[in-house]
Design a protein around this motif. Sequence first.
Motif, short mmCIF file in Angstrom:
data_model
loop_
_atom_site.label_atom_id
_atom_site.label_comp_id
_atom_site.label_asym_id
_atom_site.label_seq_id
_atom_site.Cartn_x
_atom_site.Cartn_y
_atom_site.Cartn_z
N ALA A 357 -39.10 -52.74 7.45
CA ALA A 357 -39.47 -52.01 6.29
C ALA A 357 -38.79 -52.10 5.00
CB ALA A 357 -39.13 -50.30 7.22
N LEU A 358 -39.08 -51.32 4.18
CA LEU A 358 -38.53 -51.19 2.77
C LEU A 358 -37.96 -50.02 2.92
CD1 LEU A 358 -41.00 -51.90 -0.05
CD2 LEU A 358 -39.01 -53.31 0.69
N ARG A 359 -36.66 -49.64 2.54
CA ARG A 359 -35.88 -48.33 2.34
C ARG A 359 -35.57 -47.98 1.21
NH1 ARG A 359 -30.58 -46.14 5.03
NH2 ARG A 359 -30.77 -43.90 4.85
N ILE A 360 -35.75 -46.77 0.82
CA ILE A 360 -35.07 -46.31 -0.71
C ILE A 360 -34.41 -45.12 -0.29
CG2 ILE A 360 -35.72 -45.20 -2.63
CD1 ILE A 360 -38.23 -46.57 -3.12
N THR A 361 -33.10 -45.01 -0.75
CA THR A 361 -32.19 -43.96 -0.36
C THR A 361 -32.31 -42.87 -1.29
OG1 THR A 361 -30.12 -45.01 -1.57
CG2 THR A 361 -30.42 -45.62 0.90
N ARG A 362 -31.70 -41.86 -0.96
CA ARG A 362 -31.69 -40.45 -1.81
C ARG A 362 -30.89 -40.95 -2.97
NH1 ARG A 362 -31.28 -34.71 0.49
NH2 ARG A 362 -31.74 -34.37 -1.77
N ALA A 363 -29.87 -41.65 -2.82
CA ALA A 363 -28.91 -42.00 -3.84
C ALA A 363 -29.55 -42.88 -4.89
CB ALA A 363 -27.44 -42.53 -3.51
N GLY A 364 -29.92 -43.83 -4.28
CA GLY A 364 -30.65 -44.73 -5.05
C GLY A 364 -31.92 -44.27 -5.78
N PHE A 365 -32.75 -43.46 -5.31
CA PHE A 365 -33.90 -42.97 -5.95
C PHE A 365 -33.21 -41.66 -6.99
CE2 PHE A 365 -37.52 -39.71 -6.14
CZ PHE A 365 -38.34 -40.40 -6.53
N GLN A 366 -32.33 -41.02 -6.75
CA GLN A 366 -31.68 -40.16 -7.84
C GLN A 366 -31.48 -40.95 -9.04
OE1 GLN A 366 -31.62 -36.75 -7.64
NE2 GLN A 366 -31.39 -37.01 -9.78
N HIS A 367 -30.77 -42.07 -9.04
CA HIS A 367 -30.28 -42.77 -10.04
C HIS A 367 -31.55 -43.36 -10.83
CE1 HIS A 367 -29.00 -46.41 -12.11
NE2 HIS A 367 -27.80 -45.63 -12.47
N TYR A 368 -32.67 -43.89 -10.09
CA TYR A 368 -33.68 -44.18 -10.73
C TYR A 368 -34.20 -42.87 -11.64
CZ TYR A 368 -38.81 -45.34 -11.36
OH TYR A 368 -39.98 -45.57 -11.58
N LEU A 369 -34.44 -41.86 -11.06
CA LEU A 369 -34.64 -40.36 -11.90
C LEU A 369 -33.99 -40.31 -12.88
CD1 LEU A 369 -35.76 -37.96 -9.04
CD2 LEU A 369 -37.46 -39.48 -10.28
#
Length: 396
Positions: A357-369
Amino acid sequence: MSGSEAESNMGAPRRGTTGEGAFQALMMAPSPDVAAQLYEELGLSQRERLQKDAAQAAVEERQRLAEVLRQARDFSGAARLLDGCGAAALVAELYVQGGRYVDAAEAWLRAGEVERAAAAFERGGAMERALEVYRGLGAREAMAHCLVRLGRPYEAAQLYRELGQPHAEVEALGGVPSGDPRHLESVLRMCKLLDAEGFTRRALALLADTMRGSETARADPALATEKARLLRRMGMDAEAEAVIARLPSSASAPESNGYHYLKAIPIFGELSLDDMKDLYRVARQVLIPAGAVLLEKGTPGSGLFVMLEGAVDVFSGPEAEARRLNTLGPGAYLGEISLVQDAPVSAQVRARTAVRALRITRAGFQHYLDTHDAAALRIFRLFTHNLAARVRALST
């Protein structure tokens, strides 16, 4: 005019009033609200003169005026007044509110908040400065992302290679232009990575396309050797070149690398190509053994999973007798709500088979935002629309 109106207008700056006069009038205003209103009524040149004069005032007066500017929503003006008053973190926050991310980043540096400074530089488009700060932090993943945005994909790919992130390395190498002297080297590396990840057909298609489009590529012995190796893995022999030539451009879809699955998730439906590619680089491929729990009901959400291979069972709870609600396979996604909302997991999800699977963590997504303003706005808008649709469906 009534007595109260006369009092509230006492000291109000008039058109043509000098900045110094306006400064004194604001300082003499009966309340911060009145002062903020007076400030809002000033023309641009008056505001600039006022701020210039106020910059020479005592710290206490500058702080009082900065509060007036905050109430008037001149956040950048308030930040400039407070700069040098020993409140660097507050100055940075004000610059962020005013949309001046590079100035905010410099203030974060003065406040010792180096990671926040780097993110602000990136958000403000000062990619070279962001890269410099990330390098000082040893944040190689963030450095790689900056290098991609700076148009230096080969350097980014090298970092992704060191980090052991093959799919991100492939995406970066795909940005090396055909005119770059390292283009063929990049294609060769991409083919090896794709084959190692199980995407042999995709690697062969990439190689064949490269060789069709370039005489230099056709004459390159390393590419010819790699082509032969891939053809052998596909079960082909000496007439493989004729077989490749007959393959339609829309041959059967290659094994999924997850990009199109990620792109199909509704809350990402309005992202631009560049923003979508940046989001894909945030994702990590994970291998989950059969029987392992991906999401545990009642615990805080940990991020998004996008199924690439295998199957998972969704249960009503963790109990042995819990009801199985669904079985999901490639293309399904889980946990997307936890990316934008802090809420507990609503079901128990367990791997029925081995899962990739692909996984995107909350921390990684927050930095993206934090570094993609336009993408963040589109994601939250679609999330709100989808949530409203769910509420309507439940109420009918």
